[in-house]
Design an enzyme around this catalytic site. Structure first.
Site, PDB file in Angstrom:
ATOM      1  N   HIS A   1       0.837  -1.205   0.000  1.00  0.00           N
ATOM      2  CA  HIS A   1       0.000   0.000   0.000  1.00  0.00           C
ATOM      3  C   HIS A   1       0.871   1.254   0.000  1.00  0.00           C
ATOM      4  O   HIS A   1       0.667   2.180  -0.800  1.00  0.00           O
ATOM      5  CB  HIS A   1      -0.908  -0.020   1.220  1.00  0.00           C
ATOM      6  CG  HIS A   1      -1.754   1.207   1.394  1.00  0.00           C
ATOM      7  ND1 HIS A   1      -3.117   1.199   1.176  1.00  0.00           N
ATOM      8  CD2 HIS A   1      -1.453   2.464   1.786  1.00  0.00           C
ATOM      9  CE1 HIS A   1      -3.606   2.405   1.417  1.00  0.00           C
ATOM     10  NE2 HIS A   1      -2.604   3.192   1.792  1.00  0.00           N
ATOM     11  N   GLU A   2       1.864   1.307   0.885  1.00  0.00           N
ATOM     12  CA  GLU A   2       2.707   2.498   0.993  1.00  0.00           C
ATOM     13  C   GLU A   2       3.552   2.702  -0.264  1.00  0.00           C
ATOM     14  O   GLU A   2       3.682   3.821  -0.769  1.00  0.00           O
ATOM     15  CB  GLU A   2       3.610   2.403   2.218  1.00  0.00           C
ATOM     16  CG  GLU A   2       2.865   2.347   3.542  1.00  0.00           C
ATOM     17  CD  GLU A   2       1.836   3.444   3.703  1.00  0.00           C
ATOM     18  OE1 GLU A   2       1.989   4.520   3.088  1.00  0.00           O
ATOM     19  OE2 GLU A   2       0.847   3.226   4.407  1.00  0.00           O
TER      20      GLU A   2
ATOM     21  N   HIS B   1       1.578   4.225  -2.951  1.00  0.00           N
ATOM     22  CA  HIS B   1       1.510   5.691  -2.935  1.00  0.00           C
ATOM     23  C   HIS B   1       2.684   6.300  -3.710  1.00  0.00           C
ATOM     24  O   HIS B   1       2.535   7.323  -4.390  1.00  0.00           O
ATOM     25  CB  HIS B   1       1.533   6.207  -1.495  1.00  0.00           C
ATOM     26  CG  HIS B   1       0.208   6.122  -0.798  1.00  0.00           C
ATOM     27  ND1 HIS B   1      -0.951   6.611  -1.348  1.00  0.00           N
ATOM     28  CD2 HIS B   1      -0.129   5.623   0.418  1.00  0.00           C
ATOM     29  CE1 HIS B   1      -1.955   6.417  -0.500  1.00  0.00           C
ATOM     30  NE2 HIS B   1      -1.482   5.813   0.568  1.00  0.00           N
TER      31      HIS B   1
ATOM     32  N   TYR C   1      -4.239  14.612  -2.873  1.00  0.00           N
ATOM     33  CA  TYR C   1      -4.675  13.839  -1.709  1.00  0.00           C
ATOM     34  C   TYR C   1      -5.826  14.529  -0.972  1.00  0.00           C
ATOM     35  O   TYR C   1      -5.712  14.914   0.193  1.00  0.00           O
ATOM     36  CB  TYR C   1      -3.492  13.622  -0.775  1.00  0.00           C
ATOM     37  CG  TYR C   1      -3.650  12.424   0.145  1.00  0.00           C
ATOM     38  CD1 TYR C   1      -3.786  11.143  -0.367  1.00  0.00           C
ATOM     39  CD2 TYR C   1      -3.643  12.580   1.527  1.00  0.00           C
ATOM     40  CE1 TYR C   1      -3.906  10.047   0.471  1.00  0.00           C
ATOM     41  CE2 TYR C   1      -3.761  11.497   2.374  1.00  0.00           C
ATOM     42  CZ  TYR C   1      -3.898  10.228   1.842  1.00  0.00           C
ATOM     43  OH  TYR C   1      -4.028   9.151   2.673  1.00  0.00           O
TER      44      TYR C   1
ATOM     45  N   GLU D   1      -5.924   6.552  -2.362  1.00  0.00           N
ATOM     46  CA  GLU D   1      -5.972   5.505  -1.340  1.00  0.00           C
ATOM     47  C   GLU D   1      -6.451   4.180  -1.921  1.00  0.00           C
ATOM     48  O   GLU D   1      -5.923   3.111  -1.593  1.00  0.00           O
ATOM     49  CB  GLU D   1      -6.878   5.930  -0.193  1.00  0.00           C
ATOM     50  CG  GLU D   1      -6.225   6.854   0.801  1.00  0.00           C
ATOM     51  CD  GLU D   1      -5.088   6.173   1.556  1.00  0.00           C
ATOM     52  OE1 GLU D   1      -5.197   4.982   1.874  1.00  0.00           O
ATOM     53  OE2 GLU D   1      -4.082   6.843   1.814  1.00  0.00           O
TER      54      GLU D   1
ATOM     55  N   ASP E   1     -10.445  13.949   7.352  1.00  0.00           N
ATOM     56  CA  ASP E   1      -9.767  12.917   6.559  1.00  0.00           C
ATOM     57  C   ASP E   1      -9.545  13.403   5.126  1.00  0.00           C
ATOM     58  O   ASP E   1      -9.710  12.646   4.171  1.00  0.00           O
ATOM     59  CB  ASP E   1     -10.584  11.611   6.584  1.00  0.00           C
ATOM     60  CG  ASP E   1      -9.874  10.446   5.908  1.00  0.00           C
ATOM     61  OD1 ASP E   1      -8.643  10.349   6.039  1.00  0.00           O
ATOM     62  OD2 ASP E   1     -10.563   9.636   5.237  1.00  0.00           O
TER      63      ASP E   1
ATOM     64  N   HIS F   1      -9.879   8.065   3.109  1.00  0.00           N
ATOM     65  CA  HIS F   1      -9.844   6.680   3.577  1.00  0.00           C
ATOM     66  C   HIS F   1     -11.230   6.049   3.609  1.00  0.00           C
ATOM     67  O   HIS F   1     -11.352   4.824   3.618  1.00  0.00           O
ATOM     68  CB  HIS F   1      -9.222   6.599   4.970  1.00  0.00           C
ATOM     69  CG  HIS F   1      -7.743   6.836   4.995  1.00  0.00           C
ATOM     70  ND1 HIS F   1      -7.192   8.047   5.322  1.00  0.00           N
ATOM     71  CD2 HIS F   1      -6.704   6.020   4.706  1.00  0.00           C
ATOM     72  CE1 HIS F   1      -5.868   7.970   5.254  1.00  0.00           C
ATOM     73  NE2 HIS F   1      -5.549   6.751   4.887  1.00  0.00           N
TER      74      HIS F   1
END
Length: 814
Positions: free
Chosen positions: A380-381, A384, A395, A404, A464, A469
């Site tokens: 996931h990271e 990004h 974002y 995301e 958020d 998310h």
């Protein structure tokens, strides 16, 4: 939502000029328009008078109708495995960069096949700032409000210079003058408008944050914050288990082994932050015999092995499946920092993981998590990082939700690539101590996310970063449906059927969508358009894969099903006001229905709890509990509970009053009711009214008491009228399966719009809103005609009422 129009319709929209009409008939196959009426994707004919790649700038100039103040400069050129050449251009206005304004040319065998991107139409904007960079930076730092910044730490500055091999490298923000869309203002005159702004990269050390901050170069207003540090979850909800010790490539150094891998791209390096926040003070993890079994200890040192293995697995996935060399496709080194803690010494581990634009950082967790280094979190990271080097999705809001969502997709794909038996459709299931997973791609609602665009659990607030998310659940579920398939009825009444194509093909389509067809400002409509084009590129127009992509989007409420049919509109009916004018003596202090359970004090006569929801099955028996709070004396109060079962915007239909009680005490009352089988599937309104007057109804401003509204999601009920997988459906919300919807014509319109009410109902009143939901004033009604000649070009929503029911329909002003 994007709409496809014929060349004749595009002439009305201003997309073509009279002189270029004949040319576009021969060159343009189809166009998709964004919410501002600009082309977001143009599919071109490759026969006859086709554009050559050498004509790319001319193609852009003609199709986007560039003005003398507009400029598109070539950013980069790439060639992919299908033989496509991709040229990406950056937009400038009067020589100033237009942030997030990029347009791409996609050509094969020398012929341009597709143009796509985001082009901002700008006119009359001053490019001379009245606020200098230093003053603007002061505004930006006041907005961030950190205690310390990275450039104030000499060790971090030295570490950056060493890392970049540049003696002049610094974290100190350098102002760049850009044009950017104002995404923070609530003023209708400024919201969504292009502004001249100073852009700063602000990296805060304590509290930790890193973001691009945009400051209006005239007013000093913060117009956009685009986070660079992208977290796996700001609060997290994982049920944690260690992934176990994994074999990974290391290197031998000074008689020992360390977690460094020189065999993949520019290398994979995993460092120990030693429960601190300094990257420059981080050290290598080492082992004497290259057998790292002793790292399964109380300090969770085996988290470093998970991070290292995760980075290697993610690199291998992108390289072997998509031919991508590291996250930037140029062999960039992947650096992991484990045992990071932004508040060292407080005895509480850092419960997060993030990509900060440069490296991967992992905390050890505390009450919610074990170390956040599971395989899907690592993927996931790094996902990004892939996004930053390709689509660079902003974002916030929908583009941030896509950002995301794509990272979750890569988490699922990498897990499947390494072990097809894993719970691929759960995100973070290995690290969460509290919940089964942080997110579920197969059932987003289970973890509080929407599985349908603007359906149940869709987030509309400002927290958020606009729900990045939360609302990523829609993209996650689209990918799940594309891979696995399935049929059913979504939250807004769309009856769908998707033939799954498997995770391998779905991953290839998602990758091409993100890296080829999306831009920084892309929304869900653009993702749909891009993914359909990606499926055509990979598998051919009309292929089973293109059909599956289209139908999967229909399943999650974005666009039409393949071959026709439209998604019914989200439940955007306007409900009447209901409010108590005085809560000094009594108020609602408790409401419970299903998963809705709220205890409260007085809420000024009305509480909007529509962000809280529960599901009710059609035909089921339900019990609702409620009680009153009193300041002192317990007066006789009258309770009425309503559910808008047919989702028509009122509570006056038979059976919609589900409870009517009175009481002169604070005891909790209960009422039992049965959800009718005829209730419409999808999200609708629950209204609870407490009043001292027995005559109070669902639509009143009354003397004493309180009203509370919530959302209930009806499952297994009837579909909305017109909700089919073929043909067309009405934008109006009406009763009865045969009812006709609100009709507007001509649409697109130039001067007037004629309004035809359903079933010849009387037209009592009309309101108009723009795409931001702001009410439009200054339009005139003459009989059944609305004069729109003074409106700016764009897409508007017209809301009409016959005095009892409310209807909605969109139209385009050209």
């Amino acid at each position: 939502m994007l709409n496809k129009y014929s060349a004749a319709t595009l002439l009305l929209l201003g997309g073509l000029t009279t002189s270029s009409l004949a040319q576009d008939y021969s060159r343009v196959k189809s166009k998709e328009l964004d919410e501002k009426g600009m082309p977001s994707l143009i599919e071109l004919n490759v026969q006859g008078a086709a554009y050559r790649l050498s004509d790319a700038k001319a193609a852009l100039r003609e199709q986007l109708q560039l003005a003398p103040t507009d400029q598109l400069d070539l950013l980069k050129t790439e060639t992919d495995e299908l033989g496509f050449v991709h040229e990406k251009y950056q937009q400038f206005y009067k020589g100033i960069k237009v942030e997030h304004g990029t347009y791409s040319v996609h050509a094969r065998q020398g012929r341009v096949e597709v143009l796509n991107g985001h082009f901002e139409k700008i006119s009359g904007l001053s490019t001379t700032p009245t606020l200098d960079a230093a003053a603007a930076l002061s505004r930006a730092l006041a907005f961030v409000g950190a205690r310390t910044y990275m450039w104030q730490d000499a060790a971090e500055e030295a570490g950056l210079r060493q890392q970049e091999n540049n003696s002049a490298a610094t974290y100190a923000p350098q102002g760049e003058l850009v044009v950017v869309e104002n995404q923070r203002s609530t003023s209708p005159q400024r919201a969504g408008k292009p502004m001249l702004a100073w852009k700063f990269n602000v990296y805060a050390k304590a509290p930790l944050s890193r973001a691009f901050i945009y400051v209006d170069a005239h007013s000093g207003e913060i117009v956009l914050k685009d986070d660079i540090i992208k977290h796996a979850a700001a609060t997290g909800t994982f049920a944690t288990k260690y992934s176990g010790t994994q074999a990974g490539t290391t290197d031998s150094f000074n008689g020992t082994f360390r977690l460094r891998d020189v065999s993949r791209g520019g290398g994979i390096q995993t460092y120990n932050c030693k429960k601190g926040s300094s990257y420059t003070a981080a050290v290598d993890f080492t082992d004497a015999d290259n057998s790292w079994t002793e790292y399964n200890n109380a300090n969770f040192d085996n988290a470093a092995l998970d991070a290292h293995y995760g980075a290697q697995s993610t690199y291998d996935y992108f390289k072997n499946i998509h031919g991508r060399n590291s996250y930037n496709n140029a062999g960039a080194a992947i650096r992991n920092y484990v045992h990071f803690d932004d508040t060292p010494g407080d005895g509480v581990g850092y419960e997060n993981a993030f990509w900060d634009g440069t490296r991967m950082t992992y905390g050890d967790g505390a009450t919610r998590f074990d170390p956040l280094t599971s395989l899907d979190v690592a993927a996931h990271e790094i996902g990004h990082a892939v996004c930053s080097s390709s689509a660079n999705l902003t974002y916030s809001n929908e583009s941030g939700a896509l950002n995301e969502g794509f990272s979750d997709i890569w988490g699922a794909c990498v897990e499947y690539y390494k072990d097809p038996s894993k719970a691929t459709w759960l995100i973070g299931e290995d690290i969460d101590k509290v919940r089964p997973a942080l997110r579920s791609m197969s059932n987003p609602n289970a973890e509080g996310q929407p599985d349908t665009y603007k359906g149940t659990s869709w987030y509309t607030g400002t927290g958020d970063n606009g729900g990045v998310h939360y609302n990523s659940g829609v993209l996650n579920h689209w990918f799940y449906r594309l891979a696995i398939g399935g049929s059913g009825t979504n939250d807004i009444g769309g009856v769908f059927s998707v033939a799954g194509i498997g995770i391998d093909k779905a991953g290839r389509i998602a990758y091409r969508t993100e890296t080829v067809y999306l831009t920084a400002s892309s929304n869900y409509a653009a993702a749909r358009t891009g993914s359909i084009q990606a499926a055509k590129d990979l598998y051919g127009a009309g292929s089973a894969e293109e059909q599956a992509v289209t139908n999967a989007w229909f399943a999650v409420g974005v666009g039409a099903a393949y071959g026709g049919g439209t998604t019914p509109p989200p439940a955007t009916v306007t409900y009447c006001a209901s409010k108590g004018n005085n809560v000094a003596y009594e108020w609602i202090d408790y409401v419970k229905l299903g998963t809705i359970a709220r205890t409260s004090g007085a809420d000024a006569g009305y509480y909007n709890g529509t962000a809280t929801s529960t599901s009710l099955a059609a035909g089921s028996s339900q019990t609702i509990s409620y009680s009153a709070g009193f300041a002192s004396t317990a007066y006789t109060e009258y309770w009425k509970v309503y559910i808008d079962y047919n989702r028509d915007g009122d509570f006056t239909d038979a059976g919609e009053l589900v409870a009517s009680r009175s009481s002169n005490s604070a005891v909790t009352l209960t009422s039992t009711f049965t959800v009718p089988a005829s209730a419409r599937t999808g999200a609708t309104r629950l209204r609870v009214v407490l009043s001292d007057a027995s005559a109070t109804t669902s639509c009143n401003s009354y003397s004493y008491g309180e009203t509370e509204d919530y959302t209930v999601n009806i499952t297994g009920g009837a579909a909305i009228a017109g909700a089919t997988t073929g043909g067309s459906s009405s934008m109006g919300l009406t009763q009865g399966a045969t009812a006709r919807g609100l009709e507007l014509y001509p649409n697109p319109a130039t001067d007037v719009v004629r309004i035809s009410m359903p079933d010849n109902a009387p037209l009592v009143s009309v309101t108009l809103t723009d795409l931001r939901g702001a009410k439009v004033t200054g339009v005139r009604m003459e009989g059944d005609q609305l004069n729109v000649s003074a409106l700016a070009k764009g897409i508007y929503t017209l809301t009409a009422t016959d005095g009892q029911k409310v209807f909605h329909q969109r139209f385009i002003k050209q």
